[in-house]
Write a protein that holds these residues in place. Structure first.
Motif, short mmCIF file in Angstrom:
data_model
loop_
_atom_site.label_atom_id
_atom_site.label_comp_id
_atom_site.label_asym_id
_atom_site.label_seq_id
_atom_site.Cartn_x
_atom_site.Cartn_y
_atom_site.Cartn_z
N LEU A 87 17.62 -136.01 59.93
CA LEU A 87 17.11 -137.30 60.69
C LEU A 87 17.24 -137.02 62.14
O LEU A 87 16.50 -137.44 62.78
CB LEU A 87 18.02 -138.40 59.97
CG LEU A 87 17.30 -139.56 59.72
CD1 LEU A 87 16.06 -139.29 58.69
CD2 LEU A 87 18.21 -140.75 59.42
N LEU A 88 18.82 -136.82 62.42
CA LEU A 88 18.88 -136.77 63.89
C LEU A 88 18.13 -135.54 64.59
O LEU A 88 17.82 -135.77 65.64
CB LEU A 88 20.46 -136.48 64.03
CG LEU A 88 21.30 -137.58 63.70
CD1 LEU A 88 22.54 -137.29 63.85
CD2 LEU A 88 21.05 -138.79 64.81
N ALA A 89 17.72 -134.47 64.00
CA ALA A 89 17.36 -133.23 64.50
C ALA A 89 15.59 -133.42 64.65
O ALA A 89 14.95 -132.93 65.68
CB ALA A 89 17.65 -132.16 63.88
N VAL A 90 15.17 -134.12 63.92
CA VAL A 90 13.73 -133.98 63.85
C VAL A 90 13.24 -134.95 65.05
O VAL A 90 12.23 -134.35 65.72
CB VAL A 90 13.12 -134.76 62.20
CG1 VAL A 90 11.66 -135.17 62.76
CG2 VAL A 90 13.24 -133.71 61.28
N THR A 91 13.86 -136.01 65.16
CA THR A 91 13.23 -136.93 66.47
C THR A 91 13.67 -136.00 67.79
O THR A 91 12.90 -135.96 68.82
CB THR A 91 13.83 -138.19 66.54
OG1 THR A 91 15.35 -138.15 66.02
CG2 THR A 91 13.19 -138.97 65.27
N ALA A 92 14.95 -135.48 67.74
CA ALA A 92 15.33 -134.73 68.86
C ALA A 92 14.59 -133.48 69.27
O ALA A 92 14.00 -133.11 70.43
CB ALA A 92 16.68 -134.35 68.73
N ALA A 93 14.18 -132.92 68.03
CA ALA A 93 13.19 -131.63 68.24
C ALA A 93 11.82 -131.96 68.73
O ALA A 93 11.36 -131.25 69.37
CB ALA A 93 13.22 -130.87 66.89
N TYR A 94 11.42 -133.21 68.41
CA TYR A 94 10.13 -133.64 68.76
C TYR A 94 10.42 -133.73 70.46
O TYR A 94 9.52 -133.28 71.33
CB TYR A 94 9.68 -134.79 68.23
CG TYR A 94 8.41 -135.46 68.83
CD1 TYR A 94 7.11 -135.06 68.78
CD2 TYR A 94 8.50 -136.48 69.78
CE1 TYR A 94 6.13 -135.43 69.37
CE2 TYR A 94 7.56 -136.96 70.70
CZ TYR A 94 6.32 -136.38 70.24
OH TYR A 94 5.15 -136.92 71.03
N ALA A 95 11.04 -134.47 70.92
CA ALA A 95 11.45 -134.79 72.34
C ALA A 95 11.62 -133.38 73.12
O ALA A 95 10.91 -133.12 74.09
CB ALA A 95 12.55 -135.68 72.53
N LEU A 96 12.38 -132.36 72.42
CA LEU A 96 12.77 -131.22 72.94
C LEU A 96 11.39 -130.18 73.11
O LEU A 96 11.16 -129.54 74.10
CB LEU A 96 13.80 -130.66 72.50
CG LEU A 96 15.07 -131.21 72.86
CD1 LEU A 96 16.41 -130.63 72.03
CD2 LEU A 96 15.62 -130.92 74.19
#
Lengths: 279, 327
Positions: A87-96
């Protein structure tokens, strides 16, 4: 030697190597399985082939003591870790992966360095925090602590995966007026299942196998996870190590992993090598 | 319109400049909102505990003494203990022979284990790179050691290495390699060998798979050309394959090295209380929790962190390893 003979010899050499590698990889697990089916004094007889099929060790481990509870604890912790880190990584990965902003490079580098942290370097500080928050002997402490190794890895792999998704999809969604969170969850998510399965699986295995934090933040038998429970399985004296039950417990916690590995071996290999050899 | 912008995703388009920048700004804001939860979690579980560990290393904190934790400077690291009669001695981590023993054990373990794993991993990768029926099976088989929890593999090997009933002694005696059973895990002479044996078994697959991934990205035409020119396969391996997969090997080695330098689980279970296998992590944890020396253990953890960070930086710099994945 003729060319054909030479080729035959090469083939033979290859197959000898293949057999040695397979036996070397599988033998300890095979030996644990045949040991786990031996009961009584049969266990002290070295045999290379299965001789006994007694379920006494399994019965002992599963019907007495706290081992079922330990398995339950491990399942709870591992699933929670997978869900939370994805959950935390999917959104962060989109941003990155999809947005160019200042500090992106530094952030990526920092995340990568966190994944190289030796766990022991944060142990004292984490222990203090866990006690301060009243989470000692609480599975929540493990779920939180495991983020230190699952999150950087998950973010990293999902970022490399998202970077390769076609830009046209995103452009089209923007033209249609989609907001960033809609782009993630409605446009990208359906395409990301392979990467999510891979990273989720690797996070699950890492959480299921973790030992140092589990040993340190939980001292109560009922709250222990499986690796600690197995490490601390002991007999009345040093001389009486209960090898049968230990092997049975080992087989019980390993079989699900082995099945997962067999089903998802391609995905796991892809996940292990993603980021490492890309680019 | 979509295709027109997509070909120049980052370029500014004069006509829609204002809209574009606004969109970009909105996107960047969304990006930071998306990143915040992850950053907060990493600050909480990584940055803050690391800072606290380093701080605690400069205090006299003890778990048994509530409220302890006075700043004492570098006393945990190095301190001249004056007896008051002109005599004295250096104490602290840097003067502790057991610590240096642990450093040596860790380095020794890392160098030997990672070297063996690299060579074996290369061999396994070469085999798996060949075409043969049942390749999928072998690849799955070598993933088994990787997937088995370290604690479980330590117990499995502990049983196989058992001095009285272990199958390994039985095997070696049958083959005539040894004449009397060896107490692998408890004897000071063989404890480290036992640890290395188990670590090699458990982690060679990881090494092999990373190297294999590197091999599979090699261009096939190079090999075609070498074959046409009739160059010996061994020469092709050393002149073509090895230089080309060097980056993959470097990355695999650094991952394994970082892992070995912090080894704890395997030793804690396989060879507890054996001075020959006390590594830096084991030493640090002993002081943190078993010897009631929280501050001292924190100092040791800090040193371990510095050593690993130092080695990583040197290695990445010297090997020019491209970890970022950017081209």
């Amino acid at each position: 030697m003729s060319g054909r003979q030479k080729k035959l010899l090469q083939q033979l050499g290859l197959w000898v190597l293949i057999v040695i590698i397979s036996v070397y990889a599988l033998f300890p697990f095979y030996y644990a399985i045949i040991t786990s089916f031996k009961s009584g004094s049969a266990i002290f007889q070295v045999t290379y082939w299965p001789t006994d099929f007694s379920l006494a060790n399994y019965w002992g481990v599963l019907a007495q003591g706290r081992f079922p509870r330990n398995i339950f604890n491990s399942i709870v912790v591992s699933f929670a870790v997978v869900v939370l880190s994805l959950l935390l990584a999917v959104t962060a990965a989109y941003a990155l992966a999809r947005v160019r902003f200042q500090g992106r490079g530094i952030l990526l580098f920092t995340i990568l360095s966190v994944s190289m942290f030796p766990q022991i370097a944060v142990l004292a500080g984490l222990f203090e925090m866990v006690r301060g928050l009243g989470l000692y002997n609480n599975l929540l402490s493990l779920i939180l602590a495991y983020m230190i190794f699952t999150l950087p890895f998950t973010v990293w792999v999902l970022t490399t995966f998202m970077r390769d998704l076609p830009i046209e999809l995103e452009e089209a969604a923007i033209v249609d007026g989609a907001k960033p969170h809609q782009i993630i969850f409605q446009v990208f998510m359906p395409l990301m299942w392979p990467a999510l399965v891979t990273t989720g699986l690797l996070a699950f295995i890492a959480a299921w196998n973790e030992f140092l934090f589990a040993l340190t933040f939980v001292s109560n038998d009922a709250q222990r996870t499986v690796p600690v429970a197995i490490a601390l399985l002991s007999g009345a004296t040093e001389q009486e190590i209960p090898w049968g039950p230990i092997m049975a417990a080992s087989v019980i916690v390993t079989v699900p992993l082995v099945i997962l590995v067999l089903i998802f071996q391609r995905r796991i290999v892809a996940g292990l090598t993603a980021g490492a050899v890309k680019g | 319109m979509v295709t027109a912008t997509s070909s120049l995703p980052q370029a500014e388009i004069p006509a829609g400049r204002k809209k574009k920048t606004q969109l970009t700004r909105e996107k960047i804001r969304a990006a930071w909102i998306f990143l915040t939860p992850m950053i907060l979690v990493l600050l909480a579980v990584a940055a803050w505990p690391l800072i606290r560990t380093i701080w605690l290393g400069f205090t006299d904190a003890r778990l048994s003494v509530p409220g302890s934790g006075q700043w004492i400077g570098f006393e945990n690291y190095l301190f001249w203990l004056d007896y008051g009669d002109g005599e004295g001695e250096w104490i602290g981590l840097l003067a502790d022979p057991t610590w240096w023993r642990a450093v040596w054990n860790t380095v020794y373990f890392t160098v030997i284990a990672v070297s063996i794993e690299t060579l074996l991993g290369l061999l396994v990768a070469l085999v798996l790179n060949a075409q043969f029926a049942g390749r999928g099976f072998v690849r799955a088989a070598i993933l088994v050691p990787w997937a088995i929890p370290t604690i479980v593999s330590a117990k499995m090997w502990d049983w196989m290495l058992n001095d009285q009933f272990g199958i390994l002694n039985d095997m070696f005696m049958t083959l005539g390699l040894i004449s009397a059973p060896i107490a692998w895990t408890s004897s000071p002479d063989t404890a480290m060998a036992a640890v290395i044996m188990v670590d090699v078994w458990k982690t060679t697959p990881f090494m092999a798979l990373l190297i294999l991934a590197g091999m599979q990205m090699l261009p096939g035409d190079v090999y075609e050309a070498a074959k046409v020119d009739g160059i010996h396969p061994v020469k092709v391996f050393f002149k073509v394959t090895l230089p080309l997969i060097k980056p993959a090997i470097m990355v695999a080695v650094i991952f394994r090295m970082l892992d070995s330098l912090r080894i704890f689980d395997l030793i804690y279970v396989l060879t507890p209380n054996n001075a020959q296998t006390v590594t830096m992590s084991v030493y640090a944890r002993q002081h943190l929790f078993d010897f009631d020396n929280f501050a001292y253990g924190s100092a040791a953890s800090t040193l371990l962190f510095l050593i690993i960070a130092g080695i990583t930086i040197v290695y990445i710099y010297a090997g020019r390893v491209n970890l970022s994945g950017d081209k």
